[in-house]
Each structure stands twice: as C-alpha cells, then as structure tokens.
Motif scaffolding. Structure first.
Motif, PDB file in Angstrom:
ATOM      1  N   ILE A  39       9.598 -11.129   7.727  1.00  0.00           N
ATOM      2  CA  ILE A  39       9.514 -11.085   9.196  1.00  0.00           C
ATOM      3  C   ILE A  39       8.367 -10.198   9.680  1.00  0.00           C
ATOM      4  O   ILE A  39       8.303  -9.838  10.852  1.00  0.00           O
ATOM      5  N   GLY A  40       7.462  -9.836   8.795  1.00  0.00           N
ATOM      6  CA  GLY A  40       6.292  -9.078   9.207  1.00  0.00           C
ATOM      7  C   GLY A  40       6.010  -7.898   8.300  1.00  0.00           C
ATOM      8  O   GLY A  40       6.711  -7.668   7.314  1.00  0.00           O
ATOM      9  N   ARG A  41       4.943  -7.172   8.691  1.00  0.00           N
ATOM     10  CA  ARG A  41       4.504  -6.045   7.876  1.00  0.00           C
ATOM     11  C   ARG A  41       4.973  -4.741   8.534  1.00  0.00           C
ATOM     12  O   ARG A  41       4.892  -4.607   9.757  1.00  0.00           O
ATOM     13  N   PHE A  42       5.470  -3.826   7.707  1.00  0.00           N
ATOM     14  CA  PHE A  42       6.005  -2.577   8.250  1.00  0.00           C
ATOM     15  C   PHE A  42       5.430  -1.363   7.529  1.00  0.00           C
ATOM     16  O   PHE A  42       5.339  -1.354   6.296  1.00  0.00           O
ATOM     17  N   ASP A  43       5.054  -0.345   8.325  1.00  0.00           N
ATOM     18  CA  ASP A  43       4.777   0.978   7.759  1.00  0.00           C
ATOM     19  C   ASP A  43       6.094   1.734   7.812  1.00  0.00           C
ATOM     20  O   ASP A  43       6.805   1.677   8.829  1.00  0.00           O
ATOM     21  N   GLY A  44       6.390   2.452   6.747  1.00  0.00           N
ATOM     22  CA  GLY A  44       7.645   3.204   6.727  1.00  0.00           C
ATOM     23  C   GLY A  44       7.541   4.441   5.880  1.00  0.00           C
ATOM     24  O   GLY A  44       6.479   4.735   5.311  1.00  0.00           O
ATOM     25  N   VAL A  45       8.640   5.192   5.835  1.00  0.00           N
ATOM     26  CA  VAL A  45       8.683   6.423   5.035  1.00  0.00           C
ATOM     27  C   VAL A  45       9.556   6.179   3.801  1.00  0.00           C
ATOM     28  O   VAL A  45      10.491   5.375   3.846  1.00  0.00           O
ATOM     29  N   LEU A  46       9.253   6.899   2.736  1.00  0.00           N
ATOM     30  CA  LEU A  46      10.025   6.730   1.512  1.00  0.00           C
ATOM     31  C   LEU A  46      11.362   7.465   1.636  1.00  0.00           C
ATOM     32  O   LEU A  46      11.392   8.648   1.997  1.00  0.00           O
ATOM     33  N   GLY A  47      12.452   6.774   1.334  1.00  0.00           N
ATOM     34  CA  GLY A  47      13.766   7.418   1.362  1.00  0.00           C
ATOM     35  C   GLY A  47      13.845   8.518   0.326  1.00  0.00           C
ATOM     36  O   GLY A  47      14.371   9.593   0.580  1.00  0.00           O
ATOM     37  N   ASP A  48      13.292   8.267  -0.836  1.00  0.00           N
ATOM     38  CA  ASP A  48      13.313   9.264  -1.899  1.00  0.00           C
ATOM     39  C   ASP A  48      11.893   9.451  -2.435  1.00  0.00           C
ATOM     40  O   ASP A  48      11.479   8.759  -3.364  1.00  0.00           O
ATOM     41  N   GLY A  59       0.850  -1.188   0.000  1.00  0.00           N
ATOM     42  CA  GLY A  59       0.000   0.000   0.000  1.00  0.00           C
ATOM     43  C   GLY A  59       0.872   1.219   0.000  1.00  0.00           C
ATOM     44  O   GLY A  59       2.010   1.171   0.491  1.00  0.00           O
ATOM     45  N   ILE A  60       0.364   2.311  -0.592  1.00  0.00           N
ATOM     46  CA  ILE A  60       1.224   3.497  -0.655  1.00  0.00           C
ATOM     47  C   ILE A  60       0.409   4.765  -0.433  1.00  0.00           C
ATOM     48  O   ILE A  60      -0.712   4.890  -0.924  1.00  0.00           O
ATOM     49  N   LEU A  61       0.939   5.665   0.398  1.00  0.00           N
ATOM     50  CA  LEU A  61       0.356   6.983   0.593  1.00  0.00           C
ATOM     51  C   LEU A  61       1.358   7.984   0.024  1.00  0.00           C
ATOM     52  O   LEU A  61       2.305   7.594  -0.644  1.00  0.00           O
ATOM     53  N   LYS A  62       1.232   9.272   0.388  1.00  0.00           N
ATOM     54  CA  LYS A  62       2.089  10.280  -0.254  1.00  0.00           C
ATOM     55  C   LYS A  62       3.586  10.009  -0.048  1.00  0.00           C
ATOM     56  O   LYS A  62       4.308   9.710  -0.989  1.00  0.00           O
ATOM     57  N   ASP A  63       4.025  10.111   1.210  1.00  0.00           N
ATOM     58  CA  ASP A  63       5.462   9.932   1.490  1.00  0.00           C
ATOM     59  C   ASP A  63       5.734   8.638   2.249  1.00  0.00           C
ATOM     60  O   ASP A  63       6.810   8.461   2.807  1.00  0.00           O
ATOM     61  N   SER A  64       4.737   7.773   2.347  1.00  0.00           N
ATOM     62  CA  SER A  64       4.913   6.575   3.154  1.00  0.00           C
ATOM     63  C   SER A  64       4.301   5.373   2.443  1.00  0.00           C
ATOM     64  O   SER A  64       3.576   5.528   1.464  1.00  0.00           O
ATOM     65  N   ALA A  65       4.607   4.195   2.950  1.00  0.00           N
ATOM     66  CA  ALA A  65       4.087   2.978   2.318  1.00  0.00           C
ATOM     67  C   ALA A  65       4.052   1.852   3.337  1.00  0.00           C
ATOM     68  O   ALA A  65       4.663   1.946   4.414  1.00  0.00           O
ATOM     69  N   THR A  66       3.327   0.804   2.996  1.00  0.00           N
ATOM     70  CA  THR A  66       3.316  -0.409   3.810  1.00  0.00           C
ATOM     71  C   THR A  66       4.022  -1.496   3.004  1.00  0.00           C
ATOM     72  O   THR A  66       3.812  -1.621   1.794  1.00  0.00           O
ATOM     73  N   VAL A  67       4.873  -2.248   3.708  1.00  0.00           N
ATOM     74  CA  VAL A  67       5.699  -3.247   3.025  1.00  0.00           C
ATOM     75  C   VAL A  67       5.581  -4.584   3.752  1.00  0.00           C
ATOM     76  O   VAL A  67       5.698  -4.635   4.984  1.00  0.00           O
ATOM     77  N   GLU A  68       5.323  -5.628   2.998  1.00  0.00           N
ATOM     78  CA  GLU A  68       5.239  -6.983   3.563  1.00  0.00           C
ATOM     79  C   GLU A  68       6.614  -7.626   3.427  1.00  0.00           C
ATOM     80  O   GLU A  68       7.198  -7.634   2.339  1.00  0.00           O
ATOM     81  N   THR A  69       7.146  -8.144   4.528  1.00  0.00           N
ATOM     82  CA  THR A  69       8.463  -8.795   4.466  1.00  0.00           C
ATOM     83  C   THR A  69       8.350 -10.188   5.080  1.00  0.00           C
ATOM     84  O   THR A  69       7.322 -10.527   5.682  1.00  0.00           O
ATOM     85  N   GLN A  87       3.988  -7.531  23.078  1.00  0.00           N
ATOM     86  CA  GLN A  87       3.912  -6.938  21.754  1.00  0.00           C
ATOM     87  C   GLN A  87       3.105  -5.636  21.828  1.00  0.00           C
ATOM     88  O   GLN A  87       1.981  -5.626  22.334  1.00  0.00           O
ATOM     89  N   GLN A  88       3.699  -4.543  21.312  1.00  0.00           N
ATOM     90  CA  GLN A  88       3.037  -3.236  21.406  1.00  0.00           C
ATOM     91  C   GLN A  88       2.030  -3.054  20.272  1.00  0.00           C
ATOM     92  O   GLN A  88       0.934  -2.551  20.491  1.00  0.00           O
ATOM     93  N   THR A  89       2.427  -3.409  19.077  1.00  0.00           N
ATOM     94  CA  THR A  89       1.546  -3.243  17.911  1.00  0.00           C
ATOM     95  C   THR A  89       1.716  -4.476  17.023  1.00  0.00           C
ATOM     96  O   THR A  89       2.769  -5.109  17.042  1.00  0.00           O
ATOM     97  N   PRO A  90       0.705  -4.804  16.230  1.00  0.00           N
ATOM     98  CA  PRO A  90       0.877  -5.961  15.335  1.00  0.00           C
ATOM     99  C   PRO A  90       1.847  -5.642  14.194  1.00  0.00           C
ATOM    100  O   PRO A  90       2.590  -6.509  13.744  1.00  0.00           O
ATOM    101  N   GLN A  91       1.828  -4.381  13.729  1.00  0.00           N
ATOM    102  CA  GLN A  91       2.749  -3.992  12.646  1.00  0.00           C
ATOM    103  C   GLN A  91       4.036  -3.460  13.242  1.00  0.00           C
ATOM    104  O   GLN A  91       4.087  -3.112  14.422  1.00  0.00           O
TER     105      GLN A  91
END
Ligand code: ATP
Length: 357
Positions: A258-267, A246-256, A293-297
C-alpha cells in the motif's frame, strides 16, 4: 526500599515449564506491572516472589538477601489478591490487626498501627464495621490496609481490582499508586488490564510462555514495541508486511503493497538488512486524515468503508486497495462525508514501528 532481583528463574509444574530462566530487576520503590496473555506465567512469578512456589532453578533476591527458599511468612511481603478474603466475622479493625497479632505485637502498638493503616486508605471511620457492611471498593481498601499494616518490605498484588466495577477500578488504581508512593514500597502488580498497567505503572514487563518479551515504561512499550506479539498485546494496531529498501541507524524505509513508509526500528539492537521481510505496526490513532495528499511517502489513499462514532472519537475502516486499516479520528470531522469520495491518511515516521520478529 528494596530492589527485587530475579535471576535465571525456572519453575515447572510437571511437564509444564511456567517460567523459563527468567531475569528481571525491579528497582527500589518502583511500581512494576507484570502483563501478558492468560497462562504466560504472571501469577507463578508473583507467587514465587511471595514464597508460595519454590523454583527448580534460579534465585530471588530482596535487596541483597537471597529469599529463594525462605518460607512465605518470613519474607515480610504485603499481599493483596483478587478476592479480598477478609474474615466475615471480624470487624474491619480486627481484620487489619490480625497480621500484627500473629506477630505478637503489643496491644497498644496494634491499636495505633491499625488506626494509621486505616487512615492511610481513608477508612478510619469504618473500623467497627463488618466486611458485609462495606462496598467492594471499601473492602479492597481494607485489604490494602491489612497488607500495609505489617510494614512489608514489598507489596505483591495479583489482579487486585478485577472484582470491582469500571468506575471503582479507576478510583482504586490511583489510590494504589498513591499509597505505594507514599509508603515508598517496591510493588509488583499482576493484571490483565492494559489500561491499568499503562496508567499507573512506572515500568512493566510483558510475558509470554514463561519468558519476558519486553521491559519498559508504559510509553516505551506502547510507542516502541520490540516485537509483533507486544504490539498486538498492548493497544490496537495494524500490521503491514513489507520489504526493507533502505536503512539508517535507527530507522528504515519499507516498501509495502500500500505504499512506501519511513519508520523507526522497534528493536535497534537487532536491525534488519536491505531486502529483508519485515512488519510495520501502525496504531489507529497515529493516522491523520485529509482531503489532499500531504506527502508521497507515509501516506495512503482510501475510502471509508464503515465507521463507529463514539463522540470524542470516530473509528473508521479505511479501505486501501484490498486492505482495511483502522483509523481513529479525535474530534471527528470526516464522519459527515464518510460515504463520499477518497481520502488520504498520513502517518509520521516515528509512529511507524518496523518489527523483525
Ligand atoms: P492468568 O492470567 O490466566 O491468571 P498467568 O499468566 O497468571 O495466567 P500462571 O497461572 O502463572 O499464568 O500459569 C502459567 C502456566 O503454568 C500455565 O500453563 C498454567 O496452566 C501452569 N500452572 C500454573 N499453576 C499450576 C499448578 N499449580 N499446577 C500445574 N500447572 C500450573
């Protein structure tokens, strides 16, 4: 204060292209670092600014003046290199006066300016000593005074502290920053030492193979590397491969794996698309350990495979499925039960940098 503009600069040595159509603007009064692996072109760029190399293509401007083909001694740059290169048979004052004598400055003025330059680097009391009667740090201060005394338009420093021990390096890097700011000098500083660059620069450029990969403030480059090579070169990091879901303006969700991560785009200027393979960069100090565990993601479950205790910090190898992640804990609490049970490590989305290239 002058700006230094590098425009489309290409420098070749036979078959080796040391600089590839390089563009860079260094702002007036800025303390700017050139950083990158051995052979990336740092010294070639600095020496081109100093006038020791004439580029095949492109321009170098000091302010509005095109200095590309100007001889080194006409550029009025202050220089300081790895070896202090002080004349052993001359006193400290004579070493500092040398550049002014060459320029035929009147004797009274030389005496006054040498005194001022030595005072500015806190070496006023050492004017009559010979270089071999000084410590390494003191010799480097004299080399700095010698660079300053000619009232240069800019200061060019090539690994100026690499001959000093760790403690003196710390002291001298603060000193160099103080002097540059006091004299309002545009300064270009080449180093291998990322701590030096992170701690004293206003901005830095990371080079690789004669090209600039990223320009930014220390925090921008450390926190938001735009590429894998930059993230790898500055500081420590773990790379985790994944796919964008999934992708928003400057961020995205990535499935790996070892789990799913929300992160920011480097570029953010070059965003990935949904389904694209990307790499996450997560620095070891960004993880937070907990028993629950604090959050599932943005959270992984693992066990500690080994650790190094360093007092203020512990460095863990966190075993997560078939991966080992580096996790640093300040004020370590988990070392005592390190061999026992499962732990969770959580990372904030702004500390997960999503890299495309
Ligand atoms: P280091 O950190 O090891 O000092 P650097 O980033 O300063 O490296 P440069 O010295 O600028 O790198 O070298 C860039 C490239 O140009 C390298 O491939 C190097 O081998 C080459 N090079 C530099 N100077 C010369 C020269 N005088 N003749 C031939 N090749 C050269």
């Amino acid at each position: 204060m002058i700006s230094i503009k590098i425009q489309q600069l290409t420098k070749r040595f036979g078959a080796v292209t040391a600089l590839h159509q390089l563009d860079l603007t260094i702002e007036p009064g800025e303390l700017f670092f050139l950083l990158g692996p051995s052979g990336c072109g740092k010294t070639t760029l600095l020496r081109s600014m100093a006038g020791f190399y004439i580029p095949e293509e492109g321009k170098i401007l000091f302010g509005d003046e095109d200095v590309t083909r100007l001889a080194p001694h006409k550029r009025n740059t202050g220089m300081m290199f790895q070896s202090y290169a002080l004349w052993p048979h001359m006193s400290v004052a004579e070493n500092v006066a040398f550049g002014l004598e060459e320029r035929r400055v009147p004797k009274d003025e030389i005496r006054r300016r040498v005194g001022e330059a030595l005072e500015s680097v806190r070496m006023g009391n050492y004017a009559d000593r010979k270089p071999n009667q000084l410590s390494g740090g003191q010799q480097q201060r004299v080399a700095l005074a010698r660079a300053l005394v000619i009232r240069p338009r800019c200061l060019l420093l090539d690994e100026p502290l690499s001959n000093l021990d760790a403690k003196l390096r710390l002291e001298m890097r603060t000193e160099i920053r103080r002097v540059c700011k006091e004299f309002k000098l545009t300064t270009v500083y080449v180093t291998h030492d990322q701590k030096e660059a992170l701690s004293v620069s206003d901005r830095m450029a990371i080079l690789e193979s004669g090209r600039i990969l990223q320009v930014g403030t220390p925090r921008e480059v450390y926190k938001r590397p735009t590429r894998k090579t930059v993230a790898h070169f500055i500081g420590e990091t773990d790379f985790i491969a994944g796919k964008v879901t999934g992708i928003l303006k400057d961020s995205a969700t990535v499935e790996t794996a070892i789990g799913r991560f929300d992160g920011v785009l480097g570029d953010p200027t070059c965003p990935p698309v949904v389904g694209q393979e990307v790499t996450l960069s997560i620095r070891p100090e960004c993880w937070e350990l907990s028993h629950v565990q604090q959050t599932p993601q943005n959270s992984v479950r693992g066990t500690i495979g080994g650790f190094v205790y360093l007092g203020e910090v512990a460095q863990y190898d966190l075993m997560v499925r078939d991966r080992v992640l580096k996790v640093f804990e300040r004020n370590p609490r988990f070392v005592d039960g390190a061999s026992r049970g499962e732990l969770f490590a959580t990372v904030a989305p702004e500390d997960v940098v999503i890299l495309v290239g």
